[in-house]
Design an enzyme around this catalytic site. Structure first.
Site, short mmCIF file in Angstrom:
data_model
loop_
_atom_site.label_atom_id
_atom_site.label_comp_id
_atom_site.label_asym_id
_atom_site.label_seq_id
_atom_site.Cartn_x
_atom_site.Cartn_y
_atom_site.Cartn_z
N SER A 48 5.47 -0.58 9.40
CA SER A 48 6.06 -1.32 8.28
C SER A 48 7.03 -0.40 7.53
O SER A 48 7.02 0.82 7.72
CB SER A 48 4.96 -1.78 7.32
OG SER A 48 4.41 -0.66 6.64
N ASP A 81 7.60 -3.92 11.63
CA ASP A 81 6.92 -5.06 11.00
C ASP A 81 7.63 -5.42 9.69
O ASP A 81 7.89 -4.54 8.87
CB ASP A 81 5.47 -4.65 10.73
CG ASP A 81 4.59 -5.81 10.30
OD1 ASP A 81 4.86 -6.94 10.71
OD2 ASP A 81 3.60 -5.55 9.57
N LYS A 183 -7.62 -14.73 2.15
CA LYS A 183 -6.73 -15.69 2.81
C LYS A 183 -7.03 -17.14 2.45
O LYS A 183 -6.14 -17.94 2.28
CB LYS A 183 -6.85 -15.54 4.33
CG LYS A 183 -6.45 -14.16 4.80
CD LYS A 183 -6.44 -14.09 6.30
CE LYS A 183 -6.30 -12.66 6.78
NZ LYS A 183 -5.08 -12.01 6.31
N SER A 213 -6.18 -11.02 10.13
CA SER A 213 -7.43 -10.29 9.95
C SER A 213 -8.58 -11.25 9.66
O SER A 213 -8.37 -12.35 9.11
CB SER A 213 -7.30 -9.28 8.79
OG SER A 213 -6.64 -8.12 9.23
N ASP A 256 -3.91 -5.97 10.30
CA ASP A 256 -3.81 -4.72 9.55
C ASP A 256 -4.98 -4.57 8.57
O ASP A 256 -5.69 -3.57 8.57
CB ASP A 256 -2.48 -4.69 8.79
CG ASP A 256 -2.26 -3.35 8.08
OD1 ASP A 256 -2.86 -2.35 8.50
OD2 ASP A 256 -1.51 -3.31 7.10
N ARG A 281 -12.42 16.11 8.04
CA ARG A 281 -12.51 15.81 9.47
C ARG A 281 -13.76 15.01 9.81
O ARG A 281 -13.76 14.26 10.78
CB ARG A 281 -12.49 17.12 10.28
CG ARG A 281 -11.12 17.77 10.25
CD ARG A 281 -11.14 19.12 10.90
NE ARG A 281 -12.02 20.03 10.19
CZ ARG A 281 -11.94 21.35 10.25
NH1 ARG A 281 -11.00 21.92 10.98
NH2 ARG A 281 -12.78 22.12 9.58
P1 13P Z 1 -3.50 -9.04 7.78
O1 13P Z 1 -3.29 -8.71 6.34
O2 13P Z 1 -4.28 -10.31 7.95
O3 13P Z 1 -4.14 -7.93 8.55
O4 13P Z 1 -2.06 -9.32 8.44
C1 13P Z 1 -1.27 -8.26 8.91
C2 13P Z 1 0.12 -8.68 9.23
O5 13P Z 1 0.46 -9.84 9.35
C3 13P Z 1 1.11 -7.60 9.41
O6 13P Z 1 2.39 -8.10 9.63
O1 G3H Z 2 2.10 -7.36 6.42
C1 G3H Z 2 2.09 -6.21 6.07
C2 G3H Z 2 1.21 -5.20 6.70
O2 G3H Z 2 -0.13 -5.41 6.35
C3 G3H Z 2 1.69 -3.82 6.37
O3 G3H Z 2 1.33 -3.46 5.09
O4 G3H Z 2 3.50 -2.94 4.03
O5 G3H Z 2 1.36 -2.04 3.08
O6 G3H Z 2 2.28 -1.14 5.23
P1 G3H Z 2 2.18 -2.33 4.30
ZN ZN Z 3 2.81 -9.90 8.55
#
Ligand code: 13P
Ligand code: G3H
Ligand code: ZN
Length: 322
Positions: A48, A81, A183, A213, A256, A281
């Site tokens: 991302s 992403d 969600k 997710s 994610d 670790r």
């Molecule tokens: P989630 O927040 O459901 O894991 O979705 C991740 C996502 O769509 C990243 O683009």
């Molecule tokens: O949809 C977004 C992903 O969960 C990535 O999240 O932008 O915090 O890295 P982020």
């Molecule tokens: Zn997304």
């Protein structure tokens, strides 16, 4: 081996979904590769804009390169992403990405088409494929807060027109999911019937499910029992829905938040149980192992478990494409 996203989709369409996981650091990368080797599954690494800022572009790229060397059997694609136009161009120019996502879904329809079309032209000229998004997911995406009330499902007729006019290679569709841990409230749900309508108009075209997710209840309970403060009503996508979405054209499933929950649970439990420890670790290792197990389980739901050899053979037979 880094392969093109399109090649993965050609093998996957109608048979399985490729899991697309965001990474930010070495621990996630190690767990991701370890898990996919155990599962013998192909996968997509997603980066991302936030991850690029957090770890640095070079660091992320080299973590992935190192993992590629350490796991020579792995077959995966590297994907941007939720990119904006400039980040898409940067990633295409880097030569490192298999595909980019241009997310102009917050723009009006015509503007989304115009931006996506520009990115497609630029990316295709350099052999990179493009995921676009139409419709709006609820929840929060990168810097854009989309009011849940305004969240709207993808219109199937618009989806067809959008794909034809932009030339994008895959389409992220809004079918009721949203990003993050919260969600579904009340009677909110996933709309597979909408997916079916989209597939009817775009047969054979790869569709992408964001916000996938599952937010497992037991994970939330363990986190809270170890000092976390997640809303216990947090709900996600039932992972059994993936097997229903695959025949309806879903070839990529973005996950994610669930990985973040694994991270949170492992670290909270570790420091609760070992308050004397200051060696990062120890929880780091525990996280890598737990993340690998998590990946194996996900790949079973995605039906990608055990598909590595099929993908390898298909790649040997067909010339690479973007
Ligand atoms: P989630 O927040 O459901 O894991 O979705 C991740 C996502 O769509 C990243 O683009
Ligand atoms: O949809 C977004 C992903 O969960 C990535 O999240 O932008 O915090 O890295 P982020
Ligand atoms: Zn997304």
């Amino acid at each position: 081996m880094i392969v093109t996203t399109s090649d993965l989709f050609k093998v996957a369409y109608g048979k399985f979904a490729v899991g697309a996981y965001n990474i930010n650091n070495m621990e996630q990368a190690l767990g991701l590769f370890e898990g996919h080797m155990k599962a013998q599954a192909p996968f997509i690494i997603q980066i991302s804009k936030g991850a690029r800022r957090y770890a640095g572009v070079k660091m992320l790229e080299n973590i992935i390169r190192a993992a590629e060397e350490m796991y020579p059997e792995a077959i995966f694609a590297v994907h941007l992403d939720h990119g904006d136009e400039q980040t898409c161009y940067d990633c295409v120019d880097s030569g490192f990405y298999s595909s980019v996502m241009i997310d102009a879904s917050h723009e009006p329809f015509e503007e989304n088409i115009a931006i996506t079309r520009r990115v497609v032209e630029y990316a295709h000229a350099k052999g990179v494929s493009v995921e676009a998004e139409l419709g709006q997911l609820g929840g929060v995406e990168e810097d854009i807060a989309v009011d849940e009330k305004d969240a709207r499902l993808t219109d199937p007729d618009e989806a067809k027109e959008f794909v034809e006019r932009t030339g994008c290679d895959s389409l992220a569709v809004a079918i009721g999911t949203s990003h993050g841990a919260y969600k579904f409230k009340g009677n909110q749900r996933i709309y597979l019937e909408r997916l079916e309508e989209i597939q009817k108009r775009l047969p054979g075209f790869p569709l992408v499910m964001h916000g996938s997710s599952s937010v497992p209840r037991e994970e939330v309970e363990r986190i809270n029992a170890a000092g976390g403060a997640l809303d216990p009503s947090a709900r996600g996508v039932d992972p059994r829905e993936f097997a229903k979405a695959v025949p309806l054209g879903v070839t990529k499933v973005n996950i994610d938040t669930d990985g973040r929950l694994v991270w949170m649970r492992v670290h909270r439990e570790h420091f609760r149980d070992h308050p004397e420890n200051f060696d990062f670790r120890k929880p780091g290792k525990a996280f890598i192992e737990a993340y690998a197990d998590f990946i194996v389980e996900k790949s079973r739901y995605l039906l990608s478990y055990g598909q590595l050899e099929t993908v390898r053979q298909a790649l040997q037979q067909a010339p690479a494409s973007h």
